[in-house]
Design a protein around this motif. Structure first.
Motif, PDB file in Angstrom:
ATOM      1  N   VAL A   4       0.835  -1.190   0.000  1.00 38.81           N
ATOM      2  CA  VAL A   4       0.000   0.000   0.000  1.00 38.81           C
ATOM      3  C   VAL A   4       0.871   1.241   0.000  1.00 38.81           C
ATOM      4  O   VAL A   4       1.738   1.397   0.865  1.00 38.81           O
ATOM      5  CB  VAL A   4      -0.923   0.021   1.242  1.00 38.81           C
ATOM      6  N   SER A  15      -8.768  -0.899  -5.792  1.00 36.83           N
ATOM      7  CA  SER A  15      -8.225  -1.622  -4.646  1.00 36.83           C
ATOM      8  C   SER A  15      -8.713  -1.051  -3.326  1.00 36.83           C
ATOM      9  O   SER A  15      -8.540  -1.673  -2.281  1.00 36.83           O
ATOM     10  CB  SER A  15      -6.696  -1.600  -4.685  1.00 36.83           C
ATOM     11  N   TYR A  16      -9.311   0.132  -3.369  1.00 37.52           N
ATOM     12  CA  TYR A  16      -9.892   0.678  -2.140  1.00 37.52           C
ATOM     13  C   TYR A  16     -10.970  -0.246  -1.599  1.00 37.52           C
ATOM     14  O   TYR A  16     -11.228  -0.270  -0.401  1.00 37.52           O
ATOM     15  CB  TYR A  16     -10.501   2.060  -2.423  1.00 37.52           C
ATOM     16  N   GLN A  20      -7.169  -5.561   2.609  1.00 36.77           N
ATOM     17  CA  GLN A  20      -5.760  -5.231   2.744  1.00 36.77           C
ATOM     18  C   GLN A  20      -5.141  -6.176   3.758  1.00 36.77           C
ATOM     19  O   GLN A  20      -5.648  -6.307   4.870  1.00 36.77           O
ATOM     20  CB  GLN A  20      -5.596  -3.784   3.209  1.00 36.77           C
ATOM     21  N   ALA A  25      -0.255  -4.144   4.729  1.00 36.41           N
ATOM     22  CA  ALA A  25      -0.921  -3.637   5.918  1.00 36.41           C
ATOM     23  C   ALA A  25       0.075  -3.388   7.034  1.00 36.41           C
ATOM     24  O   ALA A  25      -0.003  -2.392   7.759  1.00 36.41           O
ATOM     25  CB  ALA A  25      -1.990  -4.626   6.374  1.00 36.41           C
ATOM     26  N   SER A  28       2.118  -0.214   6.319  1.00 30.96           N
ATOM     27  CA  SER A  28       1.336   0.988   6.546  1.00 30.96           C
ATOM     28  C   SER A  28       1.228   1.285   8.025  1.00 30.96           C
ATOM     29  O   SER A  28       1.264   2.431   8.451  1.00 30.96           O
ATOM     30  CB  SER A  28      -0.058   0.825   5.923  1.00 30.96           C
ATOM     31  N   ASN A  94     -14.158  -2.340   3.384  1.00 30.97           N
ATOM     32  CA  ASN A  94     -12.791  -2.156   2.916  1.00 30.97           C
ATOM     33  C   ASN A  94     -12.539  -0.726   2.455  1.00 30.97           C
ATOM     34  O   ASN A  94     -11.439  -0.188   2.641  1.00 30.97           O
ATOM     35  CB  ASN A  94     -12.493  -3.130   1.771  1.00 30.97           C
ATOM     36  N   ASN A  98      -9.365   1.189   3.955  1.00 28.60           N
ATOM     37  CA  ASN A  98      -8.275   1.549   3.059  1.00 28.60           C
ATOM     38  C   ASN A  98      -8.141   3.056   2.896  1.00 28.60           C
ATOM     39  O   ASN A  98      -7.030   3.584   2.765  1.00 28.60           O
ATOM     40  CB  ASN A  98      -8.462   0.887   1.697  1.00 28.60           C
ATOM     41  N   THR A  99      -9.262   3.773   2.889  1.00 26.89           N
ATOM     42  CA  THR A  99      -9.200   5.236   2.786  1.00 26.89           C
ATOM     43  C   THR A  99      -8.462   5.827   3.972  1.00 26.89           C
ATOM     44  O   THR A  99      -7.603   6.707   3.819  1.00 26.89           O
ATOM     45  CB  THR A  99     -10.614   5.828   2.704  1.00 26.89           C
ATOM     46  N   ARG A 101      -6.349   4.204   6.076  1.00 23.86           N
ATOM     47  CA  ARG A 101      -4.964   3.747   6.123  1.00 23.86           C
ATOM     48  C   ARG A 101      -4.100   4.466   5.105  1.00 23.86           C
ATOM     49  O   ARG A 101      -2.974   4.864   5.386  1.00 23.86           O
ATOM     50  CB  ARG A 101      -4.917   2.235   5.890  1.00 23.86           C
ATOM     51  N   ARG A 102      -4.623   4.646   3.906  1.00 24.85           N
ATOM     52  CA  ARG A 102      -3.822   5.276   2.856  1.00 24.85           C
ATOM     53  C   ARG A 102      -3.686   6.778   3.067  1.00 24.85           C
ATOM     54  O   ARG A 102      -2.835   7.411   2.443  1.00 24.85           O
ATOM     55  CB  ARG A 102      -4.426   4.959   1.495  1.00 24.85           C
TER      56      ARG A 102
END
Length: 342
Positions: A4, A15-16, A20, A25, A28, A94, A98-99, A101-102
């Motif tokens: 990521v 992939s969002y 993950q 993961a 991140s 997810n 993911n939003t 985490r990224r």
């Protein structure tokens, strides 16, 4: 596992919506990195940057250089944490995970005191009293007054009595079982009318039924005891080439005092998959009367947009010529709990 990136850049990725796991993961979590965006409001501190192609940011508002951070009062960037409490009503989507985490946030337990953002059910009064000024939750207290169909109608009706012109926004309704006799009287006054009944606290089209004014006595007795909301059915709706549809505009309210509302620049259209031709014989045709994605995705003629970059037909007719129906909606996760469309 998927690696990521620390920063999203300027594009939304499918992939969002993917799980993950693995090294991505872990990397991140060990090396959080985030960027700041100058507030759109004068005199306010910067906010976290959530970058996406559909919402490009003004580069002049992005705070990245050390001297710029110093001007905003930062000698270094602290760690940013979020907590997600999974319950029977709160799912681990997810796209949400993911939003966050990224964007550079690291997940911690909801029992921890480190989190700056809490994602979960509505916070209890005790939780609100214990929160620090920097901590935020994804729900305001008592938002079920807008999310539950019975409470939503009661609130709209109350406002309509005070401001009838401004709150004439939905058909008249009755909250059962309390208003059952009033509904019976309305049916007697409008024998030609159609009615739509919905459970007070369901979503995704579950439990919705349509009725004529002439209801069988056995069904009537059951409805007299069953909690729900019934409204006059809009039997002559606006159609797109013969299909029912609904339009949605998504907003987020970050503050009620002062009121701050952000409107998504892109809306959403959902469509039924069976042409609309109402009659007493087809009131059970859910794919004709309901536009819910959760309902229409099961239709044989349904065409799903798998990627936002894939072109879609310009009209329902074009879709049918290609062997599909006009009902298209990007994404594959279930709809959130919330009020159904009238």
């Amino acid at each position: 596992g998927e690696v990521v990136p620390r920063s999203l850049g300027s594009s939304w990725s499918p992939s969002y919506a993917c799980p993950q796991s693995g090294a991505g993961a872990q990397k991140s979590a060990k090396h959080p990195s985030f960027r700041l965006l100058r507030s759109a409001f004068a005199g306010r501190p910067p906010v976290l940057l959530f970058d996406a192609e559909t919402c490009p940011r003004d580069p002049a508002r992005v705070v990245e250089e050390e001297d710029e951070l110093a001007k905003e009062g930062f000698t270094s960037l602290p760690g940013m944490y979020f907590a997600l409490e999974k319950t029977k009503d709160v799912h681990e989507y997810n796209a949400v995970l993911n939003t966050l985490r990224r964007a550079g946030l690291t997940r911690v337990s909801h029992e921890s005191t480190k989190w700056g953002l809490y994602w979960g059910p509505q916070p209890s009064p005790d939780m609100l009293r214990s929160m620090h000024p920097y901590q935020k939750a994804n729900h305001f207290p008592h938002t079920w007054h807008l999310g539950r169909k019975d409470l939503l109608w009661k609130n709209v009706y109350r406002m309509r009595r005070q401001w009838p012109k401004h709150f004439d926004i939905m058909p008249g309704g009755f909250v059962l079982p309390d208003d059952f006799q009033a509904w019976v009287a309305a049916r007697e006054q409008s024998p030609e009318a159609l009615w739509i009944w919905k459970p007070v606290c369901q979503a995704c089209g579950r439990g919705i039924r349509l009725f004529t004014s002439a209801i069988e006595p056995g069904v009537d007795r059951k409805l007299a005891k069953k909690p729900g909301v019934v409204q006059r059915y809009v039997d002559r709706p606006l159609l797109i080439e013969g299909y029912k549809f609904d339009l949605r505009i998504y907003i987020v309210v970050t503050s009620f005092d002062p009121l701050k509302v952000y409107i998504n620049s892109e809306g959403l259209v959902r469509m039924a998959t069976e042409k609309y031709a109402p009659s007493a014989d087809n009131l059970s045709h859910r794919m004709m009367h309901l536009t819910n994605y959760s309902v229409n995705k099961h239709a044989e003629s349904y065409v799903q947009n798998q990627d936002g970059n894939v072109s879609v037909p310009a009209s329902p007719a074009a879709s049918q010529q290609s062997g599909g129906s006009p009902a298209m909606e990007a994404g594959g996760e279930e709809e959130e709990e919330g009020p159904e469309d009238p």
